[in-house]
Design a protein around this motif. Structure first.
Motif, mmCIF file in Angstrom:
data_model
loop_
_atom_site.group_PDB
_atom_site.id
_atom_site.type_symbol
_atom_site.label_atom_id
_atom_site.label_comp_id
_atom_site.label_asym_id
_atom_site.label_seq_id
_atom_site.Cartn_x
_atom_site.Cartn_y
_atom_site.Cartn_z
ATOM 1 N N PHE A 195 70.478 43.560 95.475
ATOM 2 C CA PHE A 195 69.881 42.556 96.529
ATOM 3 C C PHE A 195 68.473 42.510 96.166
ATOM 4 C CE2 PHE A 195 73.647 42.756 99.429
ATOM 5 C CZ PHE A 195 74.190 41.408 99.533
ATOM 6 N N LEU A 196 67.814 43.655 96.015
ATOM 7 C CA LEU A 196 66.222 43.585 95.676
ATOM 8 C C LEU A 196 66.019 42.828 94.330
ATOM 9 C CD1 LEU A 196 63.613 44.449 96.170
ATOM 10 C CD2 LEU A 196 64.263 46.555 94.874
ATOM 11 N N TRP A 197 66.831 42.923 93.078
ATOM 12 C CA TRP A 197 66.701 42.338 92.030
ATOM 13 C C TRP A 197 66.728 40.649 92.343
ATOM 14 C CZ3 TRP A 197 65.216 43.664 87.202
ATOM 15 C CH2 TRP A 197 65.612 42.698 86.156
ATOM 16 N N THR A 198 67.637 40.399 93.107
ATOM 17 C CA THR A 198 68.028 38.903 93.358
ATOM 18 C C THR A 198 67.022 38.313 94.406
ATOM 19 O OG1 THR A 198 70.466 39.352 93.099
ATOM 20 C CG2 THR A 198 69.658 37.231 93.970
ATOM 21 N N MET A 199 66.524 39.263 95.354
ATOM 22 C CA MET A 199 65.635 38.612 96.265
ATOM 23 C C MET A 199 64.246 38.352 95.703
ATOM 24 S SD MET A 199 65.066 38.543 99.455
ATOM 25 C CE MET A 199 63.704 38.206 100.717
ATOM 26 N N VAL A 200 63.780 39.200 94.631
ATOM 27 C CA VAL A 200 62.449 38.826 93.853
ATOM 28 C C VAL A 200 62.528 37.614 93.352
ATOM 29 C CG1 VAL A 200 61.192 39.491 91.842
ATOM 30 C CG2 VAL A 200 62.141 41.256 93.377
ATOM 31 N N PRO A 256 56.846 39.494 95.362
ATOM 32 C CA PRO A 256 55.934 38.601 94.860
ATOM 33 C C PRO A 256 54.458 38.878 95.095
ATOM 34 C CG PRO A 256 57.744 37.573 96.118
ATOM 35 C CD PRO A 256 57.896 38.766 96.419
ATOM 36 N N ARG A 257 54.068 39.632 96.133
ATOM 37 C CA ARG A 257 52.752 39.879 96.562
ATOM 38 C C ARG A 257 52.576 41.034 95.686
ATOM 39 N NH1 ARG A 257 52.881 40.000 103.314
ATOM 40 N NH2 ARG A 257 53.989 37.961 103.572
ATOM 41 N N VAL A 258 53.143 42.061 95.325
ATOM 42 C CA VAL A 258 52.723 42.961 94.514
ATOM 43 C C VAL A 258 52.633 42.504 93.205
ATOM 44 C CG1 VAL A 258 53.602 44.981 93.583
ATOM 45 C CG2 VAL A 258 54.073 44.607 95.927
ATOM 46 N N ILE A 259 53.571 41.570 92.664
ATOM 47 C CA ILE A 259 53.348 41.208 91.479
ATOM 48 C C ILE A 259 52.170 40.188 91.065
ATOM 49 C CG2 ILE A 259 54.254 39.239 89.917
ATOM 50 C CD1 ILE A 259 57.153 39.968 90.501
ATOM 51 N N SER A 260 51.778 39.604 92.210
ATOM 52 C CA SER A 260 50.440 38.792 92.193
ATOM 53 C C SER A 260 49.297 39.713 92.103
ATOM 54 C CB SER A 260 50.540 37.777 93.548
ATOM 55 O OG SER A 260 49.163 37.202 93.528
ATOM 56 N N ALA A 261 49.272 40.786 92.881
ATOM 57 C CA ALA A 261 48.259 41.755 93.123
ATOM 58 C C ALA A 261 48.214 42.383 91.747
ATOM 59 C CB ALA A 261 48.503 42.822 94.175
ATOM 60 N N LEU A 262 48.989 42.358 90.898
ATOM 61 C CA LEU A 262 49.046 43.030 89.529
ATOM 62 C C LEU A 262 48.591 42.000 88.496
ATOM 63 C CD1 LEU A 262 52.368 45.295 89.582
ATOM 64 C CD2 LEU A 262 50.085 46.065 89.779
ATOM 65 N N GLY A 263 48.263 40.759 89.138
ATOM 66 C CA GLY A 263 47.708 40.091 87.989
ATOM 67 C C GLY A 263 48.690 38.865 87.596
ATOM 68 N N GLY A 264 50.059 39.071 88.061
ATOM 69 C CA GLY A 264 51.225 38.256 87.849
ATOM 70 C C GLY A 264 51.134 36.564 88.440
#
Length: 544
Positions: A195-200, A256-264
């Motif tokens: 579910f986590l993988w899909t939710m991302v 998504p916020r974590v990915i954005s914070a990592l520069g993604g």
């Protein structure tokens, strides 16, 4: 022999869905996903500088696109091949999940009904079910997760295969070994990760999987609320599934916020305000959208094509079966039994209800927001009605004289619609004339409205880069932050010297805004309904 038959069925399904997908032109939405996957394939795994849409598809369709691009390269066929692959997987997974633990003819009956309901997408729904990523593909990992849950429900904690629901169990026997309990305890962990993988990739899984599973498991855990039947799994196990799904939902919403914070990548957002005064209109759109997904939307069918109308009308039988299955599931809601039945019923109702009150119910294009209803409905119908419809009683002497001929006509109609979709003529990609003209005139970097941008870039296989712009406050031209790469607007990396206006779905007012921002063009060309204005300067230096 069996493997050869399965391989043949898979090949036929894939080819026919690929053909039907090609009957609808690729637009900038799907082209944006193609470009994102291409960037990831070349090392930009976090999609630095990218703005994605309100749904990233980061862990679902984008890896799929990367795989296809490894074989085919950058181009429009990526979307059509991926769409055919996704829908073929959905049909097979729905049939397999509907079959469950049933063996022999009962299992085949369940699988036939589920797969049959999904076999022939309505031609008008091709753009939703067989084109760009639009929540349809999210159902693939969802069904895989439920296959895991279903297989785990098929064995008791001692590792023995359960008998079908309703079969008495022996109360004797030795306690289950610790290894079996540990294996059962591992299932919620795997479900949570799934579910986590899909939710991302797509938060739509909240409505199609996570929330219904949490609510149903919590309901079944309350003493006295469900009395009939035999509990197929321990209370702690179902609560563990619910807990794992809930944790995955929270973690996935933060990803998504974590990915954005990592520069993604950064996600764009759309309004979700509800206008209750539009409920009558929304209800009418919701009904038509539901029928559209099931191939039975007789209200919006091309009435000039008799054969198409007949195929759609025959699909009404499938819609009736789904409503019947929902009724059966509702009658079993207060009894223990297969967990999948109440969860899928709740998920369907939640999706329809959420769509009803959402701004997406303005028109039929919004049906993509509840595309998951189709595989959920197919599996639910197969589980609850497969044996009733295709079982020996349904087809034998006890059946009414008209039931077998009616069933044969409906099945023939579904097969005919399946072939009809595959027989449609292929159409060229959107904006192909523009792409050809730009390459012939050696124009390699420019600007346009969103619907002319990504699609043209992919049409040229990246030889021409057209970046999307829109009108900002005060009417000035600014980058469009939706399925776009900010690096394309960097004047030190790109030299854009043309603007495309006046084409199909062009941005209103773009021509006037371009002249205001960049001055009079050096040259202006008109071709195939497009207007191309060319300057001898880098327009990106003057872009707002």
């Amino acid at each position: 022999m069996r493997a050869g038959v399965v391989a043949g069925v898979v090949a036929i399904l894939f080819f026919c869905y690929w053909r039907q997908s090609q009957s609808v032109p690729l637009t900038s939405d799907g082209a944006g996903n193609v470009l994102q996957a291409w960037d990831m394939l070349h090392g930009n795994l976090l999609l630095h500088h990218w703005w994605v849409s309100d749904v990233s598809f980061y862990t679902t369709e984008l890896p799929q696109y990367m795989l296809i691009e490894t074989l085919l390269g950058l181009g429009t066929q990526v979307v059509h091949v991926a769409a055919a692959m996704t829908y073929t997987l959905l049909v097979l997974l729905a049939a397999l999940l509907a079959k469950g633990r049933a063996q022999g003819w009962p299992g085949l009956a369940r699988a036939l009904l589920a797969g049959g309901l999904m076999l022939a997408p309505q031609f008008s729904a091709t753009g939703i079910l067989l084109l760009s990523p639009d929540h349809t593909g999210t159902a693939v990992p969802l069904l895989v997760i439920w296959l895991l849950i279903d297989r785990a429900d098929g064995a008791d904690p001692g590792g023995r295969t359960q008998k079908p629901p309703g079969t008495p169990r022996s109360r004797g026997g030795s306690p289950p070994p610790r290894t079996a309990l540990a294996s059962l305890a591992l299932v919620p962990v795997l479900v949570g990760l799934g579910f986590l993988w899909t939710m991302v990739a797509d938060s739509d899984v909240l409505l199609t999987g996570i929330v219904p599973l949490v609510l149903v498991c919590a309901w079944r855990a309350c003493p006295g609320l469900i009395r009939g039947g035999e509990r197929p799994a321990p209370r702690w196990y179902e609560l563990s599934l619910a807990g794992a799904a809930a944790v995955a939902g929270v973690a996935g919403s933060l990803a998504p916020r974590v990915i954005s914070a990592l520069g993604g990548y950064r996600e764009s957002h759309v309004g979700t305000d509800t206008d209750l005064s539009q409920l009558p209109h929304n209800a009418w759109v919701t009904l038509r959208a539901f029928l559209d997904l099931l191939g039975a939307n007789v209200f919006d069918t091309n009435t000039n094509s008799v054969i198409e109308f007949v195929f759609v009308a025959l699909h009404l039988a499938g819609a009736i079966v789904v409503v019947w299955a929902l009724g059966v599931a509702a009658s079993r809601f207060f009894r223990f039994g297969e967990l999948i039945v109440p969860v899928f019923a709740v998920a369907i109702v939640f999706n329809l209800g959420a769509f009803l009150v959402s701004p997406h119910a303005r028109d039929l294009l919004g049906a993509r927001e509840m595309a998951g209803v189709l595989p959920l409905s197919a599996v639910l119908a197969g589980r609850t009605l497969g044996i009733r419809i295709f079982g020996p009683r349904a087809l034998g002497q006890r059946a009414k004289a008209w039931s077998a001929p009616v069933l044969a006509v409906v099945m023939a109609g579904y097969l005919g619609a399946f072939g009809y979709g595959a027989a449609q003529s292929s159409v060229p990609p959107a904006n192909e004339p523009l792409a050809t003209w730009l390459m012939m005139h050696r124009l390699s970097d420019g600007l346009a409205g969103y619907w002319l941008a990504n699609s043209t870039t992919v049409d040229t296989r990246g030889r021409v880069i057209v970046s999307a712009v829109t009108l900002g406050n005060g009417g000035q031209l600014v980058p469009y932050q939706w399925e776009t790469d900010d690096a394309n607007y960097n004047p030190s990396l790109h030299d854009a010297n043309f603007v495309v206006t006046d084409g199909p779905d062009s941005l209103p007012g773009l021509q006037q805004a371009a002249v205001l921002a960049f001055g009079s063009p050096l040259r202006t060309f008109h071709t195939s309904g497009y207007t191309i204005m060319v300057w001898n300067t880098n327009l990106l230096t003057k872009l707002g």
